[in-house]
Design a protein around this motif. Structure first.
Motif, PDB file in Angstrom:
ATOM      1  N   VAL A   1       0.935  -1.237   0.056  1.00 29.30           N
ATOM      2  CA  VAL A   1      -0.103   0.025  -0.014  1.00 29.30           C
ATOM      3  C   VAL A   1       0.735   1.099   0.082  1.00 29.30           C
ATOM      4  O   VAL A   1       1.889   1.264   0.736  1.00 29.30           O
ATOM      5  N   ILE A   2       0.567   2.030  -1.029  1.00 30.47           N
ATOM      6  CA  ILE A   2       1.280   3.522  -0.802  1.00 30.47           C
ATOM      7  C   ILE A   2       0.486   4.612  -0.632  1.00 30.47           C
ATOM      8  O   ILE A   2      -0.684   4.752  -0.813  1.00 30.47           O
ATOM      9  N   THR A   3       0.964   5.360   0.491  1.00 31.56           N
ATOM     10  CA  THR A   3       0.127   6.490   1.145  1.00 31.56           C
ATOM     11  C   THR A   3       0.810   7.757   0.886  1.00 31.56           C
ATOM     12  O   THR A   3       2.086   7.980   0.864  1.00 31.56           O
ATOM     13  N   ALA A   4      -0.089   8.920   0.419  1.00 30.50           N
ATOM     14  CA  ALA A   4       0.617  10.193   0.385  1.00 30.50           C
ATOM     15  C   ALA A   4       0.589  11.085   1.503  1.00 30.50           C
ATOM     16  O   ALA A   4       0.325  10.449   2.696  1.00 30.50           O
ATOM     17  N   HIS A  37       3.487  12.543  -8.954  1.00 28.42           N
ATOM     18  CA  HIS A  37       4.183  13.538  -8.199  1.00 28.42           C
ATOM     19  C   HIS A  37       4.555  13.483  -7.016  1.00 28.42           C
ATOM     20  O   HIS A  37       5.280  13.993  -6.199  1.00 28.42           O
ATOM     21  N   LEU A  38       3.320  12.809  -6.140  1.00 29.34           N
ATOM     22  CA  LEU A  38       3.720  12.602  -4.898  1.00 29.34           C
ATOM     23  C   LEU A  38       4.532  11.407  -4.242  1.00 29.34           C
ATOM     24  O   LEU A  38       4.970  11.410  -3.065  1.00 29.34           O
ATOM     25  N   LEU A  39       4.887  10.553  -5.231  1.00 26.81           N
ATOM     26  CA  LEU A  39       5.812   9.400  -4.623  1.00 26.81           C
ATOM     27  C   LEU A  39       6.847   9.830  -3.904  1.00 26.81           C
ATOM     28  O   LEU A  39       7.292   9.314  -2.998  1.00 26.81           O
ATOM     29  N   LYS A  67      12.151   5.679  -7.973  1.00 27.40           N
ATOM     30  CA  LYS A  67      10.792   6.488  -7.887  1.00 27.40           C
ATOM     31  C   LYS A  67      11.000   7.391  -6.726  1.00 27.40           C
ATOM     32  O   LYS A  67       9.972   8.242  -6.525  1.00 27.40           O
ATOM     33  N   LYS A  68      12.164   7.444  -6.128  1.00 27.71           N
ATOM     34  CA  LYS A  68      12.450   8.354  -4.974  1.00 27.71           C
ATOM     35  C   LYS A  68      11.515   8.267  -3.894  1.00 27.71           C
ATOM     36  O   LYS A  68      10.917   9.188  -3.312  1.00 27.71           O
ATOM     37  N   ILE A  69      10.664   7.042  -3.649  1.00 31.48           N
ATOM     38  CA  ILE A  69       9.770   7.186  -2.507  1.00 31.48           C
ATOM     39  C   ILE A  69      10.497   7.488  -1.216  1.00 31.48           C
ATOM     40  O   ILE A  69      11.592   6.889  -0.996  1.00 31.48           O
TER      41      ILE A  69
END
Length: 302
Positions: A1-4, A37-39, A67-69
């Motif tokens: 899961v990815i959260t902003a 752009h939020l990654l 992706k620079k997470i």
């Protein structure tokens, strides 16, 4: 899961099929164009350490870095020798914040088949049988031959087929092939049917249903432990359901070769038949005890 940063979920994914993209790849691919752009400001939560090597797919750690997470929260480390801490090391060396072992116990339970296979070099083994209230798994015909008895009810049978769908392979003994002629499919549940595994025997009829499903035949000259090792190393089987019969189940119990036991007891009395296996005192611990429409389901672990 990815959260902003505002805790909005912008991506989700899971490992859909062996050899296909891993969960991280699918989660990143699911992010909408307007959210990409939020990654670099986002957090990705994974139940298993991101891989760090080129196998069936490229390394997930490399993609996360590209992706620079900003932050990675990991449920548990990967015991697979090609990863085993390297994914986390790669992320940290790239300046990414990594939080480890969040809900580790739950993630270990979720990944128990994978973990067992890669640490013990044999499949995760689930023993399963259904028995009558007076502890028989089958009956005898009037002529004295073993014959199957329907002990599962319609709903518990569906659940058992769901359990089958989680296994790579399913093993039965020669007597079960002869007396029951089972198909061993997941016809009551979506998903792949496990590959049949049989002991080599010239008593198995060529027209048996399982013979049409490309079974793995175990080597009679090898020990049970050696055959299980071959299932993992040669046939890439990481989870095995052992469904019978009594002799086969007892062989696994006597050798303490199991990671889970599932016993279904029906409110049916047979009086005279094939005795169900017994679990010796101290060998296993009861972890679940529930009912499905009158049938009792008990699950044990070593």
């Amino acid at each position: 899961v990815i959260t902003a940063p505002d805790n909005r979920i912008i991506g989700e994914g899971w490992h859909r099929v062996y050899g296909g993209p891993h969960a991280e790849v699918n989660a990143i691919a699911s992010v909408k164009a307007e959210d990409e752009h939020l990654l670099p400001l986002s957090t990705i939560y994974v139940s298993l350490e991101p891989c760090s090597h080129y196998g069936k797919t490229p390394p997930c750690s490399k993609l996360i870095i590209e992706k620079k997470i900003r932050r990675v929260v990991v449920g548990m480390g990967d015991p697979f020798k090609e990863v085993c801490g390297r994914g986390i090391k790669m992320l940290r060396e790239a300046g990414i914040e990594v939080v480890e072992n969040v809900l580790e116990k739950e993630c270990l339970a979720l990944n128990r088949r994978f973990v067992t296979a890669h640490t013990l070099r044999r499949p995760f083994i689930q023993l399963k049988w259904a028995q009558s209230a007076d502890n028989f798994i089958g009956a005898f015909s009037p002529s004295g031959y073993p014959c199957p008895v329907s002990l599962s009810n319609p709903l518990s049978l569906v659940e058992m087929h769901r359990e089958r769908s989680l296994a790579d392979a399913i093993l039965i003994g020669t007597d079960t092939v002869i007396s029951d002629n089972p198909t061993l499919t997941t016809r009551l549940w979506p998903g792949n049917s496990p590959r049949p595994v049989l002991f080599a025997s010239d008593r198995i009829p060529a027209h048996s249903a399982v013979m049409a499903r490309n079974p793995i035949i175990l080597d009679p000259s090898k020990s049970l432990e050696e055959n299980l090792s071959d299932l993992y190393s040669i046939h890439k089987i990481t989870s095995l359901m052992v469904e019978g019969g009594a002799k086969t189940l007892k062989a696994f119990i006597n050798a303490s070769l199991f990671d889970e036991i599932r016993v279904e007891t029906a409110p049916i009395v047979i009086s005279h038949g094939i005795p169900a296996p017994t679990i010796p005192t101290g060998l296993a611990t009861l972890i679940k005890d529930r009912e499905i429409r009158g049938n009792n389901i008990r699950c044990y672990k070593p």
